[in-house]
Each structure stands twice: as structure tokens, then as C-alpha cells.
Enzyme design. Structure first.
Site, PDB file in Angstrom:
ATOM      1  N   GLU A  66      35.174  17.310   6.369  1.00  0.00           N
ATOM      2  CA  GLU A  66      36.629  16.698   7.128  1.00  0.00           C
ATOM      3  C   GLU A  66      37.575  16.360   5.964  1.00  0.00           C
ATOM      4  OE1 GLU A  66      33.696  15.904  10.269  1.00  0.00           O
ATOM      5  OE2 GLU A  66      33.748  15.193   8.110  1.00  0.00           O
ATOM      6  N   ARG A 101      37.016  10.106   8.728  1.00  0.00           N
ATOM      7  CA  ARG A 101      36.148  10.325   7.555  1.00  0.00           C
ATOM      8  C   ARG A 101      37.122  10.922   6.558  1.00  0.00           C
ATOM      9  NH1 ARG A 101      30.668  13.317   8.587  1.00  0.00           N
ATOM     10  NH2 ARG A 101      29.543  11.318   7.688  1.00  0.00           N
ATOM     11  N   LYS A 144      16.581  26.952  16.135  1.00  0.00           N
ATOM     12  CA  LYS A 144      17.402  26.101  16.861  1.00  0.00           C
ATOM     13  C   LYS A 144      17.009  26.827  18.259  1.00  0.00           C
ATOM     14  CE  LYS A 144      21.652  23.670  17.929  1.00  0.00           C
ATOM     15  NZ  LYS A 144      23.131  23.605  17.160  1.00  0.00           N
TER      16      LYS A 144
END
Length: 647
Positions: free
Chosen positions: A383, A411, A292
Site C-alpha cells: 500500500e 498502512r 490454493k
């Protein structure tokens, strides 16, 4: 529309790329140059205009290789989350418009179906790519077409349960599907959990690839030679060899042929491998290793900080070019007020624990994770698990504060209802990024939490006007034993008000009159009410006296306060930073209808309209939908019969 933005000049090869067909026309040996120019162009753009950064730099080679090997847009390419899609957008006809990225009226920061045929699936929430790609693959099978389908998912998104639901179904479906696992060992914050450790082990096993590839090829040839006995023998050999040679047995167990890990920054090898994979059948998982922030040293060194940048920076050193703010004049962020208060509460009460779903920096739960690492939990991009985990903690007498962005808590709604509220468990839902969030746009706006939480039996639903309110509401929630408590607060800077020491318990279901007036009542819910002092001054200049009432609670609603409002005023404006349908304004009208208080009273509800609001700054979006100062003023003037000034 967005303001005119001066173009940034792409490199000579990138300047010739108008669409992926131009990439495919290049010999594979020229792809490294295209990658270098694409990476440089992303750095140029983000260093001036801001945006998500590290993830897109990390997949430059993968992006180029995919568009070279696959016939997009006929072949379907599905990105997960979308943080990494900048290179994809630049290569798919949006190069010259890309400096408008994330600005009002400009290019979206995420893949968006309405924006381009190359954006096959709109994304913003994690872990959706495999399920969506499988749906596309099955549609292809039913239509008997020959498109290929590819899902690109990061190792962070793999911590979400939906990704494994998709893998499980896709492996059993035996349809042609490629899943590219972009493994950079981080999402926004460092990844956590057993899967992270498993993938870290795989990344050290690249030496198997040459031997394994040869074995697979030999077995494929054997199975293709004909004869039932020979094919059965080859299948048995394949099963046995997998157990010895395959480090990715987890994915093989799901029914995928695992290939990798492979260097995600060797674009020539990657492109050739993807070209080969395009011709193979069945579900395949290609494990690529990337970094990244690749190619920008500061982003490689601090991947959390450089996930995204909102202000200009030097594209060589990474040093911020933003005008510095005088010390002590910058208000704290709402999330930091939450993070600091939670640590204080945890010091007062040993039952307090904190939970986040892969967002310790985004929610500022990281403050507690540093101070009390054994009492603050990052559960990964999961979640639903976070909510049910919190429920389990609460059954044992703990007081969990579950910090999740409003849009992501959607969610986990079943867990909120079935596992928390139904059992009357004292879980505190701290809903960060409530209301419009700005440049991230509709995938991230927190617009639905008020109606969905109001609908849950036994749920207390609250919103602070300012940071003192937030601290006191958190303290009040800690003392609430009978069921769950939801607190919403926005993204960005709070008021900067002076805070008193300690906490004060607030009476649940009680609002307050902030300022008195005679002609119109402005009833607000949450931080959107900070616009009202300015509105009252404007109205006063036009001879209109406005009172300001802060609901503080959308459930239970303050009947005594509303009795005063509807008893004194014939004109009422409600304001909230959320959808109108079922929101705080609806709660006011419901109370008034039940109380028989609507006779002769005109009520205007201001909130978000029945459409998805696009991206821009928070103030631009508030003004667009009429909940900024101008919109509140217009609504009040219209009610009192005054002529509104031109906007």
C-alpha cells in the site's frame, strides 16, 4: 450472541482431536487420514455457512504437520493474514464452535489472541508474520526459554515491504526462527511482480533438494568436529557450495538457510522435515509448494472466485444454492459503480490511471485492467508503494485514482502526508470498504479514514450518499488541481437508483438539504444516510418532523449549510459510519463552536464508539453501536423529549 447453528459431524479421527497434543499423539502414518477429514470438514462448514475457503484448503497438510512437529501452544505459531487459519482453529479446540465462524457473537474468521492461546498474534493485514515472530523469538532469547517460533507467510504477502524488513532484521539477528513460505502463486488475485517470477523459477528446481540436503549435513558434521582451522574451512566450503547448489540465494543473502522447494501436500514428508527443522538453530526458510483450494475441484480451477464464499453451495459440484434474484432487481455493488465510472473517466481523459494494491477484484479496478491494461496497475500487497507510485505519476501530469480499502490505507499514511499532500499532488484516494464491513470484523473495518484524512493539510474529504454521488465526486476529483482528494464508500450493495448519463461537477465543500422538517435536524455523512428516509417515516408517525441534511464533504465543511441547520434547529443529530472522535460529527461541532452557533443547541453525535467493534453483518453492527435506524430514531426522540419505544 450468535444464533444456534446445527453441528456438522467431523470424521472419526478428527472427532478425537480436541487440541494439538492429540495430533502429536498420532503416528505420522495416520496424518493423511486426518488431513482428508479436516479438508472435508472445512468444505462441509463453508458450503453451508460461507467464509474464506481456498487458502485454508491449501494449507491443510501444512497445518497438521506444524501442530504434529511443534509443541504448540508453547511453541509460537504465527499465521500471516489469517485467511488460511480455518484448519488451525478446528485443531485447536474450536471444532464444535466453528460453524459460528464469522457470525455475530461467533468465532472470528481470523486468528485472534483473545479467542485462543493458540492464536499467538492477531492478523488480518498482510506481511506482518515475520516481524511479529522475530519479536517473539527475541523475547524468548531474553527470557532464556526454549520455545520455537514459526511464521507462516504466503508468497502474496511476501510482496509487501514489511515482510522484507522482517527478513532483513531476522537474518542479521541470527536467532532461532523458522519462516515457512507457503507458495501457492496467488493471494486473492494472481500475484504480480519480480518476486512472483523468482519464486516461480524456484518451484521448478526441486531436484536440487536431495543433493543439497546431503551437503548441508556433511558440512554441519565437519563444523562440529572441532578445531578453528577445520571450522573455517567448513564455513568457506559452505559459502561456495551455496552459490552452486542453492536456488534460493535471495533468502540466503538475507541470512536465512533456504530449504526447498518441497511438496506442501505430502504431509508425512513435511511433518518429518518440520520435526528435523525444530532441532536446528538460526534463521531458516522452508519453501513449500501448495495449491490454493486443494481437494475441491471448482476451487482449484477458479482460485480467485473461491477465495471466499458468502452463500451456500453444493459441496460436490460447487453450484450455488442461494435463492436466485430476479434479473434487474439486484443493486450494483459500490465497488462496481466505482470500477465502471473509472473506465468512463479514463475514456474522457487520457491522464486517468488506476492503481490497486493486490485487490483488482476487491476494488473492481479489474474492470479498468481489462479495458485499459496499460493504464491500470496492480502493485502487489504494497500500500505504501501504491501511494508513492501514485505520487510519482501525478508529478508527470497523470491523474491517479488509488483504490485501496480504508483499513489498508492506514498502512500508507506517511505516504499520504509526506509524498502526496506535502507536494500538493492531485492523487484521488478511493477508499473502499469504509465503515463497518461485516463478517471480516475489526481487522477490516474502515473506521479511521475520516479523522486521519481530515487532519492532512490540503486534503479534500468526501463521501457519497448514493451511487450517483460517487460518480459525480469522482468527476469532481478529476477536475481538482490543487492537492489530493479522498472519497470513502462502503462495502456491499448500493441503492439501486437510476443513474443519469455522464457526470456532473459538484461544488467542493457543499452539502445539501435532502428533506425538510421542523423539529430535529439529522445531519449525515456518506451512505449511512440511506437509513434516514425510514427514520423520518417512523418519527412522523410519532408526530416528530425531521429534516435530513447530507454533508457530502467533511472537509472543507459547508458553513452555509450548517448556518441553516444551527439557525433553524435547537436539536441536531449527526450520523456517520466511522469513529466519533475526529469524524464528521466532530467537524460539525468544531464549525459550530468557531461560529458561536452552539448556544441553546443540543447536538448528539452518532458513530462508532471508542472500542474495536467485532464481526457480524453490517446491519447487526450498525444496530449494536446505534447508527442503524433504531439508534437514529432513539437519538432524535430523546432530543425532542418523546418517549422512545423499546428497542
Amino acid at each position: 450472541m450468535s444464533e444456534a447453528v446445527p453441528p456438522l459431524t467431523p470424521g472419526p479421527l478428527l472427532a478425537t482431536i480436541e487440541r494439538p497434543a492429540d495430533v502429536r499423539a498420532l503416528p505420522v502414518e495416520r496424518l493423511p487420514q486426518l488431513c482428508d477429514e479436516l479438508r472435508a470438514h472445512i468444505i462441509d462448514i463453508v458450503s453451508v455457512h460461507g467464509g474464506h475457503f481456498g487458502a485454508s484448503l491449501g494449507v491443510v497438510e501444512l497445518t497438521v504437520a506444524l501442530h504434529w512437529a511443534y509443541d504448540t501452544p508453547d511453541d509460537q505459531l504465527v499465521w500471516d493474514v489469517g485467511h488460511q487459519a480455518y484448519g488451525h482453529k478446528i485443531l485447536t479446540g474450536r471444532r464444535d464452535a466453528f460453524p459460528t465462524n464469522r457470525t455475530y457473537g461467533g468465532v472470528s474468521g481470523f486468528p485472534k489472541r483473545s479467542e485462543s492461546e493458540y492464536d499467538t498474534f492477531g492478523v488480518g493485514h498482510a506481511s506482518t508474520s515475520i516481524s511479529a515472530a522475530l519479536g517473539m523469538a527475541k523475547a524468548r532469547d531474553l527470557k532464556r526459554t526454549d520455545q520455537r517460533v514459526v511464521a507462516v507467510i504466503g508468497d502474496g504477502s511476501m510482496t509487501g515491504g514489511l515482510a522484507f524488513e522482517g527478513l532483513n532484521n531476522a537474518g542479521a539477528a541470527h536467532t532461532d526462527l523458522l519462516v515457512v513460505l507457503n507458495d501457492n502463486r496467488i493471494s486473492i488475485d494472481p500475484n504480480v511482480g519480480a518476486l512472483h517470477e523468482y519464486l516461480a523459477g524456484l518451484s521448478a528446481s526441486g531436484g536440487w533438494n536431495a543433493l543439497k540436503g546431503g551437503v548441508w549435513s556433511a558440512l554441519d558434521e565437519l563444523k562440529g568436529m572441532g578445531g578453528g582451522t577445520l571450522q573455517r574451512l567448513a564455513s568457506r566450503l559452505e559459502d561456495g557450495v551455496k552459490a552452486v547448489l542453492t536456488p534460493g540465494m535471495l533468502f540466503e543473502a538475507f541470512g536465512f538457510r533456504y530449504i526447498g522447494p518441497t511438496d506442501g501436500h505430502d504431509v508425512v514428508t513435511l511433518a518429518r522435515r518440520l520435526k528435523e527443522l525444530r532441532g536446528l538453530s538460526g534463521p531458516i526458510l522452508l519453501h513449500t509448494l501448495t495449491v490454493k483450494g486443494k481437494g475441491f475441484a471448482p476451487a482449484e480451477a477458479d482460485q480467485v472466485k473461491w477465495h471466499a464464499q458468502s452463500s451456500p453451495f453444493d459441496k460436490v459440484t460447487g453450484k450455488s444454492l442461494a435463492v436466485p434474484t430476479a434479473a434487474g432487481t439486484k443493486p450494483p455493488k459500490w465497488q462496481d459503480v466505482f470500477g465502471d465510472a473509472l473506465v468512463e473517466l479514463a475514456e474522457l481523459d487520457e491522464r486517468v490511471v488506476g492503481i490497486t494494491a493486490a485487490m483488482p477484484s476487491g476494488t473492481s479496478l479489474g474492470t479498468m485492467m481489462e479495458a485499459m491494461p496499460d493504464r491500470a496497475f496492480d502493485v502487489g500487497i504494497a500500500e505504501m508503494h501504491a501511494v508513492v507510485f501514485a505520487a510519482g505519476l501525478a508529478t508527470q501530469g497523470m491523474r491517479p485514482f488509488c483504490a485501496i480499502y480504508s483499513t489498508f490505507l492506514q498502512r500508507a499514511y506517511d505516504g499520504v502526508v509526506h509524498d502526496v499532500a506535502l507536494q500538493h499532488l492531485p492523487v484521488v484516494f478511493c477508499m473502499d470498504r469504509a465503515g463497518v464491513v461485516g463478517a471480516d470484523g475489526p481487522t477490516h473495518h474502515g473506521t479511521l479514514d475520516v479523522p486521519i484524512m481530515r487532519a492532512v493539510q490540503g486534503m479534500v474529504v468526501a463521501a457519497p450518499l448514493d451511487e450517483q454521488d460517487l460518480r459525480d465526486l469522482m468527476f469532481t476529483a478529476l477536475g481538482h488541481d490543487d492537492g489530493p482528494f479522498a472519497i470513502r464508500y462502503p462495502r456491499g450493495a448500493a441503492t439501486g437508483m437510476a443513474l443519469r448519463d455522464g457526470f456532473e461537477a459538484l461544488p467542493i465543500g457543499k452539502g445539501r438539504r435532502v428533506a425538510d422538517g421542523d423539529d430535529v435536524a439529522i445531519v449525515t455523512y456518506g451512505a449511512i444516510g440511506t437509513y434516514v428516509p425510514e427514520v423520518r417515516e417512523r418519527l412522523a408517525a410519532r408526530g416528530v418532523s425531521a429534516a435530513h441534511y447530507d454533508l457530502r464533504f467533511a472537509k472543507p465543511i459547508d458553513g452555509a449549510l450548517l448556518t441553516e441547520v444551527f439557525g433553524r434547529f435547537r436539536r441536531v443529530v449527526t450520523v456517520e459510519d466511522g469513529v466519533r472522535e475526529g469524524g464528521a460529527g466532530s467537524a460539525v461541532l468544531e464549525w459550530a463552536a468557531d461560529a458561536g452557533a452552539l448556544d441553546g443547541v443540543e447536538v448528539v453525535r452518532l458513530g462508532l464508539p471508542d472500542r474495536f467493534v467485532e464481526h457480524g453483518t453490517q446491519r447487526q453492527l450498525h444496530d449494536e453501536v446505534g447508527i442503524g435506524p433504531d439508534g437514529i430514531e432513539r437519538a432524535a426522540l430523546a432530543l425532542v423529549g418523546a418517549e422512545a419505544e423499546a428497542a
